[in-house]
Write an enzyme that holds these catalytic residues in place. Structure first.
Site, PDB file in Angstrom:
ATOM      1  N   ILE A   1      -4.780   4.036   9.078  1.00 60.09           N
ATOM      2  CA  ILE A   1      -3.397   3.781   8.643  1.00 60.09           C
ATOM      3  C   ILE A   1      -3.341   2.922   7.381  1.00 60.09           C
ATOM      4  O   ILE A   1      -2.627   3.241   6.434  1.00 60.09           O
ATOM      5  CB  ILE A   1      -2.570   3.091   9.762  1.00 60.09           C
TER       6      ILE A   1
ATOM      7  N   LYS B   1       8.444  -7.966  18.447  1.00 57.47           N
ATOM      8  CA  LYS B   1       8.811  -8.346  17.071  1.00 57.47           C
ATOM      9  C   LYS B   1       9.226  -7.116  16.263  1.00 57.47           C
ATOM     10  O   LYS B   1      10.245  -7.118  15.594  1.00 57.47           O
ATOM     11  CB  LYS B   1       7.625  -9.021  16.383  1.00 57.47           C
ATOM     12  N   ASN B   2       8.405  -6.058  16.352  1.00 60.15           N
ATOM     13  CA  ASN B   2       8.659  -4.898  15.494  1.00 60.15           C
ATOM     14  C   ASN B   2       9.872  -4.087  15.930  1.00 60.15           C
ATOM     15  O   ASN B   2      10.314  -3.191  15.210  1.00 60.15           O
ATOM     16  CB  ASN B   2       7.423  -3.992  15.438  1.00 60.15           C
TER      17      ASN B   2
ATOM     18  N   ASP C   1      -2.276  -2.011  14.797  1.00 57.23           N
ATOM     19  CA  ASP C   1      -1.990  -3.425  15.066  1.00 57.23           C
ATOM     20  C   ASP C   1      -2.860  -3.996  16.193  1.00 57.23           C
ATOM     21  O   ASP C   1      -2.789  -5.200  16.475  1.00 57.23           O
ATOM     22  CB  ASP C   1      -0.505  -3.617  15.418  1.00 57.23           C
TER      23      ASP C   1
ATOM     24  N   VAL D   1       3.615  10.044   8.262  1.00 54.81           N
ATOM     25  CA  VAL D   1       4.392   9.298   9.262  1.00 54.81           C
ATOM     26  C   VAL D   1       4.550   7.844   8.822  1.00 54.81           C
ATOM     27  O   VAL D   1       3.572   7.169   8.514  1.00 54.81           O
ATOM     28  CB  VAL D   1       3.669   9.343  10.631  1.00 54.81           C
TER      29      VAL D   1
ATOM     30  N   CYS E   1       0.368  -6.764  -0.440  1.00 60.17           N
ATOM     31  CA  CYS E   1       0.354  -7.251   0.928  1.00 60.17           C
ATOM     32  C   CYS E   1      -1.099  -7.330   1.344  1.00 60.17           C
ATOM     33  O   CYS E   1      -1.920  -6.542   0.875  1.00 60.17           O
ATOM     34  CB  CYS E   1       1.134  -6.256   1.788  1.00 60.17           C
TER      35      CYS E   1
ATOM     36  N   ARG F   1       0.748  -0.726   0.699  1.00 60.63           N
ATOM     37  CA  ARG F   1       2.002  -0.545   1.451  1.00 60.63           C
ATOM     38  C   ARG F   1       3.198  -0.196   0.561  1.00 60.63           C
ATOM     39  O   ARG F   1       4.127  -0.992   0.396  1.00 60.63           O
ATOM     40  CB  ARG F   1       2.301  -1.786   2.298  1.00 60.63           C
TER      41      ARG F   1
ATOM     42  N   ARG G   1       4.052 -15.846  13.025  1.00 63.34           N
ATOM     43  CA  ARG G   1       4.961 -14.778  12.587  1.00 63.34           C
ATOM     44  C   ARG G   1       5.144 -13.751  13.693  1.00 63.34           C
ATOM     45  O   ARG G   1       6.189 -13.098  13.766  1.00 63.34           O
ATOM     46  CB  ARG G   1       4.385 -14.070  11.357  1.00 63.34           C
TER      47      ARG G   1
HETATM   48  C1  UD1 Z   1       5.088  -0.898  10.833  1.00 61.47           C
HETATM   49  C2  UD1 Z   1       4.844  -2.172  11.613  1.00 61.47           C
HETATM   50  C3  UD1 Z   1       3.417  -2.647  11.416  1.00 61.47           C
HETATM   51  C4  UD1 Z   1       2.429  -1.531  11.755  1.00 61.47           C
HETATM   52  C5  UD1 Z   1       2.786  -0.253  11.008  1.00 61.47           C
HETATM   53  C6  UD1 Z   1       1.934   0.932  11.440  1.00 61.47           C
HETATM   54  C7  UD1 Z   1       7.042  -3.220  11.605  1.00 61.47           C
HETATM   55  C8  UD1 Z   1       7.887  -4.355  11.156  1.00 61.47           C
HETATM   56  N1  UD1 Z   1       5.784  -3.182  11.154  1.00 61.47           N
HETATM   57  O1  UD1 Z   1       4.908  -1.210   9.464  1.00 61.47           O
HETATM   58  O2  UD1 Z   1       3.199  -3.783  12.263  1.00 61.47           O
HETATM   59  O3  UD1 Z   1       1.133  -1.936  11.386  1.00 61.47           O
HETATM   60  O4  UD1 Z   1       4.157   0.099  11.251  1.00 61.47           O
HETATM   61  O5  UD1 Z   1       2.042   1.149  12.802  1.00 61.47           O
HETATM   62  O6  UD1 Z   1       7.444  -2.399  12.394  1.00 61.47           O
HETATM   63  N2  UD1 Z   1       3.538   4.302   3.577  1.00 61.47           N
HETATM   64  C9  UD1 Z   1       3.697   4.937   2.366  1.00 61.47           C
HETATM   65  N3  UD1 Z   1       4.934   4.958   1.809  1.00 61.47           N
HETATM   66  C10 UD1 Z   1       6.022   4.385   2.411  1.00 61.47           C
HETATM   67  C11 UD1 Z   1       5.857   3.735   3.655  1.00 61.47           C
HETATM   68  C12 UD1 Z   1       4.592   3.728   4.217  1.00 61.47           C
HETATM   69  O7  UD1 Z   1       2.743   5.480   1.804  1.00 61.47           O
HETATM   70  O8  UD1 Z   1       7.131   4.432   1.851  1.00 61.47           O
HETATM   71  C13 UD1 Z   1       2.193   4.276   4.190  1.00 61.47           C
HETATM   72  C14 UD1 Z   1       1.687   2.844   4.427  1.00 61.47           C
HETATM   73  O9  UD1 Z   1       1.074   2.332   3.268  1.00 61.47           O
HETATM   74  C15 UD1 Z   1       0.703   3.049   5.562  1.00 61.47           C
HETATM   75  C16 UD1 Z   1       1.361   4.170   6.381  1.00 61.47           C
HETATM   76  O10 UD1 Z   1       2.298   4.815   5.502  1.00 61.47           O
HETATM   77  O11 UD1 Z   1      -0.516   3.504   5.066  1.00 61.47           O
HETATM   78  C17 UD1 Z   1       2.099   3.689   7.617  1.00 61.47           C
HETATM   79  O12 UD1 Z   1       2.988   2.646   7.262  1.00 61.47           O
HETATM   80  P1  UD1 Z   1       4.363   2.406   8.037  1.00 61.47           P
HETATM   81  O13 UD1 Z   1       4.354   3.189   9.315  1.00 61.47           O
HETATM   82  O14 UD1 Z   1       5.486   2.619   7.098  1.00 61.47           O
HETATM   83  O15 UD1 Z   1       4.250   0.860   8.365  1.00 61.47           O
HETATM   84  P2  UD1 Z   1       5.418  -0.211   8.344  1.00 61.47           P
HETATM   85  O16 UD1 Z   1       6.690   0.400   8.769  1.00 61.47           O
HETATM   86  O17 UD1 Z   1       5.355  -0.954   7.064  1.00 61.47           O
END
Ligand code: UD1
Length: 425
Positions: A334, A22-23, A312, A168, A122, A127, A404
């Site tokens: 995370i 999915k991701n 996850d 990251v 969320c 997030r 989902r």
């Molecule tokens: C993706 C995955 C999700 C997984 C996550 C972490 C998809 C569709 N979803 O989510 O299933 O749980 O990676 O492996 O691929 N953050 C910030 N600012 C930002 C973006 C992120 O502070 O602009 C923080 C988030 O709140 C979180 C951390 O960074 O604490 C990691 O998030 P991120 O890797 O961005 O997760 P997603 O891409 O949303």
């Protein structure tokens, strides 16, 4: 609305085909916005989020031909964004699926403008999207927040730049990677996420004509090109689904072969499962997980970005530890609010205490079936796994979360001998 009923206590035996990820599928679908030529994706899982994404792309004017597959067979998408008719992603769709935010970078790169709703709250924490926005600003976009929407523009096109992520982020790396393919000049992404889904996206973009090096490392270099072309790409196997069914075999006992996947995608988990007493081995078609005899042994784990133990799989692993012999500490690094499965596992007789970002799990000899409520995608799957091990009947309500991200979970578990069915609620 549906619920899932499980009668626990049966050992599992047989094979489960693993679907496409999915991701990986979601950002790959979005990548179709980068070109006026068709992008064909195969091994796409048939999931609610994939259907949402198809709707969003149609809304931008993308021609979508979807031939859904059956569990494990993989569906096929032909996506053609010849003429973009819209560049706005409304709140109604973004709030349902956060991955809609991935459209921001590609729309901006292709059309010079994009308006995408902020995802909002969320279930698993705040997030934010600041890292996505900073990366696009570094590439020369102007970004304004207007009435809950991100309005981004780059009328002269994006310009290559060095983007150093302070922490990251999978999504921000993907957004920046896609946008940089059409930027003028060289972009260097530092502290980029290394998740296999990013590698998969990068390989698809290369097939479309992008110039990218360093995939799989934390430094990715992109030399912008004027346009991308048609390509076909098979979505990589879902490592979270793989890990979930690996844990299913460990929690219920028995022996399950996971086909169409690769053990190396879940190396951090398999290390933990082996310490817990499961046998894990590669097979010609994927991998095999078995646990016979003794109760699982407690083992502690901290979630971390890839190649660490994935957030996850944290909820699913906690269900296993809830049945283990001993006490384990599971630390979530995370997301700040990702223990919603804990109160539900407690209702099934688990012994878990939360101290800040850590769950202290003291294994019990047997969980008891109970009605439970799913609160997010991965939490739902952990309740199903707990139900497989529990004595008696477990009802998991609000199954739409599962739909989902897990393709026909009850069908896949039934084929290895679980007593599980979907019922209207
Ligand atoms: C993706 C995955 C999700 C997984 C996550 C972490 C998809 C569709 N979803 O989510 O299933 O749980 O990676 O492996 O691929 N953050 C910030 N600012 C930002 C973006 C992120 O502070 O602009 C923080 C988030 O709140 C979180 C951390 O960074 O604490 C990691 O998030 P991120 O890797 O961005 O997760 P997603 O891409 O949303």
């Amino acid at each position: 609305m549906y619920k899932i009923r499980i009668r626990g206590g049966l050992r599992l035996k047989g094979e489960i085909p693993i679907s496409g990820a999915k991701n990986a599928a979601l950002p790959l679908m979005v990548a179709s916005l980068l070109t006026d030529a068709p992008l064909t994706l195969t091994n796409v899982p048939n999931l609610a989020d994939v259907a949402f994404m198809a709707d969003l792309l149609r809304h931008f004017g993308v021609g979508v031909e979807w031939t859904p597959g059956h569990a494990g067979d993989g569906g096929r998408f032909r996506l053609c964004a010849r003429d973009l008719t819209g560049t706005t992603a409304d709140y109604d769709i973004v709030r349902k699926m956060r991955a809609s935010f991935f459209a921001l970078g590609p729309l901006l790169a292709r059309a010079g403008t994009a308006k995408v709703s902020l995802p909002g709250g969320c279930a698993i924490g705040a997030r934010p999207v600041d890292l996505h926005l900073k990366a696009l600003q570094a590439l020369g976009a102007t970004v304004d927040l207007v009435e809950g929407y991100v309005v981004a523009s780059a009328p002269e096109g994006l310009k290559g730049a060095e983007v150093a992520f302070p922490s990251v982020s999978v999504g921000a790396t993907e957004n920046a990677l896609m946008a940089a393919t059409l930027a003028e000049g060289r972009t260097i992404l530092l502290n980029a996420a290394r998740e296999p889904e990013i590698d998969d996206l990068g390989r698809c973009l290369i097939a479309m004509g992008a110039e990218i090096t360093g995939l799989g490392s934390s430094k990715i270099t992109v030399d912008g090109v004027k346009s991308l072309h048609a390509a076909e790409h098979a979505v990589l196997p879902d490592r979270i689904e793989t890990g979930t069914y690996a844990i299913a075999a460990a929690i219920a006992g028995g022996e399950v072969e996971l086909t169409g996947t690769r053990g190396e995608l879940i190396g951090a988990l398999t290390g933990l499962l082996e310490i817990a007493g499961a046998e894990v081995r590669e097979t010609e078609r994927g991998m095999c997980v078995a646990r016979n005899g003794a109760r699982p042994i407690s083992v502690s784990a901290d979630t971390a970005p890839y190649p660490g133990f994935p957030t996850d799989l944290q909820a699913q692993f906690m269900a296993l530890m809830a049945t283990s012999d001993g006490t384990s500490r599971i630390r979530e690094t995370i997301f700040e609010n990702r223990f919603m499965h804990v109160p539900e596992l407690l209702r099934m007789g688990a012994d878990i205490k939360i101290e800040g970002d850590t769950a202290i799990v003291t294994g019990v000899a047997g969980l008891k079936g109970a009605p439970v409520m799913a609160t997010d995608l991965r939490a739902s799957s952990s309740l199903v796994l707990a139900g497989l091990a529990a004595e008696g009947e477990t009802i998991v309500n609000r199954v739409y979360h599962l739909d989902r991200g897990f393709e026909r979970m009850e069908e896949k578990l039934r084929r290895v001998g679980a007593e599980i069915e979907r019922l209207p609620s």
